[in-house]
Scaffold this motif. Structure first.
Motif, mmCIF file in Angstrom:
data_model
loop_
_atom_site.group_PDB
_atom_site.id
_atom_site.type_symbol
_atom_site.label_atom_id
_atom_site.label_comp_id
_atom_site.label_asym_id
_atom_site.label_seq_id
_atom_site.Cartn_x
_atom_site.Cartn_y
_atom_site.Cartn_z
ATOM 1 N N THR A 47 -9.986 1.697 -9.988
ATOM 2 C CA THR A 47 -8.953 0.510 -9.887
ATOM 3 C C THR A 47 -8.650 0.262 -11.522
ATOM 4 O OG1 THR A 47 -10.107 -1.208 -8.253
ATOM 5 C CG2 THR A 47 -8.360 -1.847 -10.212
ATOM 6 N N ALA A 49 -3.948 -1.616 -9.394
ATOM 7 C CA ALA A 49 -3.353 -0.396 -8.575
ATOM 8 C C ALA A 49 -5.596 -0.119 -8.148
ATOM 9 C CB ALA A 49 -2.912 0.453 -9.059
ATOM 10 N N TRP A 69 -3.247 3.482 -2.283
ATOM 11 C CA TRP A 69 -3.315 2.683 -3.268
ATOM 12 C C TRP A 69 -3.388 1.182 -2.699
ATOM 13 C CZ3 TRP A 69 -6.584 3.767 -7.904
ATOM 14 C CH2 TRP A 69 -6.683 4.875 -8.343
ATOM 15 N N ARG A 70 -3.327 0.734 -3.344
ATOM 16 C CA ARG A 70 -2.886 -1.292 -2.886
ATOM 17 C C ARG A 70 -2.893 -1.664 -4.201
ATOM 18 N NH1 ARG A 70 -1.454 -4.173 1.449
ATOM 19 N NH2 ARG A 70 -1.451 -6.617 0.637
ATOM 20 N N LYS A 71 -1.226 -1.695 -3.988
ATOM 21 C CA LYS A 71 -0.245 -2.112 -5.641
ATOM 22 C C LYS A 71 -0.148 -3.476 -4.899
ATOM 23 C CE LYS A 71 -0.341 1.856 -7.673
ATOM 24 N NZ LYS A 71 1.299 2.303 -7.551
ATOM 25 N N GLN A 76 -0.499 -6.178 -12.916
ATOM 26 C CA GLN A 76 -0.081 -5.338 -12.041
ATOM 27 C C GLN A 76 -1.583 -4.509 -11.829
ATOM 28 O OE1 GLN A 76 2.495 -2.717 -13.071
ATOM 29 N NE2 GLN A 76 4.592 -3.937 -13.338
ATOM 30 N N GLY A 80 -0.505 7.472 -3.283
ATOM 31 C CA GLY A 80 -0.532 8.645 -4.598
ATOM 32 C C GLY A 80 0.069 9.423 -4.302
ATOM 33 N N THR A 109 0.949 -0.998 -0.040
ATOM 34 C CA THR A 109 -0.247 -0.281 0.416
ATOM 35 C C THR A 109 1.055 0.937 0.362
ATOM 36 O OG1 THR A 109 -1.693 -1.618 1.028
ATOM 37 C CG2 THR A 109 -1.404 1.413 1.532
#
Length: 218
Positions: free
Chosen positions: A99, A197, A163-165, A195, A69, A66
């Motif tokens: 997302t 996000a 953001w959760r990456k 990927q 951003g 996380t």
């Protein structure tokens, strides 16, 4: 690009993401296949997963974290350029995020609801009671902000979301052979070519982030 058979299990393992990046895409094959980095000699696994043409699509997460951003201005600035006294304001601000997906560094591929559920299912779950994330959902942050603008100045608010990456790869199974194989790993088993996000939410469903206020001379 090498394809390896593993015992009786009819699998196809692609070479590393680095090798995929070296494949020339100027031949026209990439434009016909919506799975970036793959040519027409391999199944279009992203399109197939998007449209329910497989027996199984499973996302395998390799890395996850996380992070805060980039800031983005929210709403219109407040101006007091011609004023001779302080200007007070009381304004409501709102911003939305949703997302985003990247396949081999390309983000032009649409991800439909069913496939986004698959991707979410492979992501690590939130263990915190104060924050969560849901792939494919548009999340909002809003607040009423009060302030004062001095004469000959302007001001505005910026918002930076958390953001959760997630990085990983997709395992795809077909009921019949596709280009000689039942199983395909995109863009390679153990790779990070897929990927995701997605914005992080607070426990009440609002988007988690930070507000920033700045002023400048007119």
């Amino acid at each position: 690009m090498k394809i390896r058979k593993t015992g009786r299990r009819r699998t196809a393992v692609l070479t590393s993401a680095l090798a995929l990046a070296l494949i020339p895409l100027s031949t026209g094959t990439a434009s016909a296949n919506t799975s970036p980095g793959w040519g027409d000699d391999r199944p279009d696994v992203i399109w197939d997963c998007n449209n329910g043409k497989t027996d199984l699509c499973q996302y395998h997460e390799v890395n996850a974290w996380t992070q805060l951003g980039k800031r983005r201005q929210v709403g219109n600035p407040v101006y007091n350029c011609a004023g001779s006294r302080d200007l007070g304001f009381d304004l409501a601000f709102r911003t939305d995020r949703s997302t985003s997906y990247s396949f081999q560094q390309e983000t032009k591929v649409e991800v439909k609801a069913g496939f986004s559920d698959v991707l979410e299912g492979g992501m690590s779950a939130s263990l915190s009671q104060t924050e969560k994330w849901e792939v494919g959902r548009t999340t909002s942050a809003g607040t009423t902000l009060k302030g004062v603008i001095p004469p000959h100045m302007a001001g505005g608010y910026w918002f930076a979301p958390y953001w959760r990456k997630s990085q990983g790869w997709v395992e795809v199974h077909y009921g019949k052979r596709k280009h000689g194989h039942y199983f395909w790993y995109y863009p390679g088993k153990g790779s990070t070519g897929v990927q995701i996000a997605t914005p992080v939410m607070n426990s009440d469903g609002s988007m988690k982030g930070k507000w920033y206020w700045a002023t400048w001379k007119c």
